[in-house]
Motif scaffolding. Sequence first.
Motif, short mmCIF file in Angstrom:
data_model
loop_
_atom_site.label_atom_id
_atom_site.label_comp_id
_atom_site.label_asym_id
_atom_site.label_seq_id
_atom_site.Cartn_x
_atom_site.Cartn_y
_atom_site.Cartn_z
N TYR A 89 0.76 -1.25 0.16
CA TYR A 89 0.04 0.01 0.13
C TYR A 89 0.71 1.14 0.05
CZ TYR A 89 -3.69 3.17 1.62
OH TYR A 89 -4.73 4.44 1.70
N ASN A 90 1.83 1.33 0.65
CA ASN A 90 2.97 2.46 0.87
C ASN A 90 3.40 2.85 -0.42
OD1 ASN A 90 2.09 2.14 3.55
ND2 ASN A 90 4.35 1.85 4.20
N THR A 91 3.33 2.15 -1.35
CA THR A 91 4.04 2.30 -2.77
C THR A 91 3.06 2.70 -3.92
OG1 THR A 91 4.22 0.13 -3.27
CG2 THR A 91 6.00 1.06 -2.17
N TYR A 92 1.83 2.67 -3.48
CA TYR A 92 0.64 3.01 -4.41
C TYR A 92 -0.04 4.22 -4.19
CZ TYR A 92 0.70 -1.52 -6.69
OH TYR A 92 0.91 -2.68 -7.34
N CYS A 93 -0.26 4.95 -5.45
CA CYS A 93 -1.01 6.12 -5.16
C CYS A 93 -2.58 5.64 -5.12
CB CYS A 93 -0.85 7.28 -6.52
SG CYS A 93 0.87 7.22 -7.12
N MET A 94 -3.31 6.64 -4.59
CA MET A 94 -4.70 6.34 -4.42
C MET A 94 -5.44 7.46 -4.82
SD MET A 94 -4.47 3.27 -2.95
CE MET A 94 -6.20 3.05 -2.36
N GLY A 95 -6.69 6.95 -5.24
CA GLY A 95 -7.76 8.02 -5.71
C GLY A 95 -9.14 7.42 -5.40
N TRP A 96 -9.99 8.44 -5.39
CA TRP A 96 -11.36 8.30 -5.31
C TRP A 96 -12.14 8.79 -6.55
CZ3 TRP A 96 -13.93 5.53 -1.71
CH2 TRP A 96 -13.50 5.41 -0.56
N PHE A 97 -13.07 8.01 -7.16
CA PHE A 97 -13.70 8.46 -8.38
C PHE A 97 -15.28 8.03 -7.99
CE2 PHE A 97 -10.20 8.38 -11.45
CZ PHE A 97 -9.24 7.91 -10.67
N ARG A 98 -16.01 8.67 -8.91
CA ARG A 98 -17.50 8.63 -8.67
C ARG A 98 -18.09 8.51 -10.14
NH1 ARG A 98 -19.02 14.50 -6.33
NH2 ARG A 98 -18.65 15.62 -8.18
#
Length: 124
Positions: A29-38
């Motif tokens: 998880y620490n090496t991943y960019c995260m996002g929210w979409f809708r």
Amino acid sequence: QVELVESGGGSVQAGGSLRLSCAASGFNYNTYCMGWFRQAPGKEREGVAGISTFGTYTYYEDSVKGRFTISRDNAKNTLYLQMNSLKSEDTAMYYCAAHPVPCVSTGVTTFDYWGQGTQVTVSS
């Protein structure tokens, strides 16, 4: 096995608040960019907010700036979206997504892993 599980959606009146969570597992998880979409019915999926690996950089779609806050807890492998002052136009299915570094793009096609989504309904 990669898994992203969203929770926290629901029905709320305009002006109200919700906090979405996304529990991640099966990858570093620490090496991943995260996002929210809708995605609203009949509309394309759109980016809402993004965050870099340690939260140094964040991105917000213009319509949610000042109302939504994205954050992450790397110790818990969890992503959050605090949504305040909700409007009827925020009604949609909300998805969290992940892609490995570098965190240089917030486009839908950039993200490799997706959750199943959590429904947010805002009534006016």
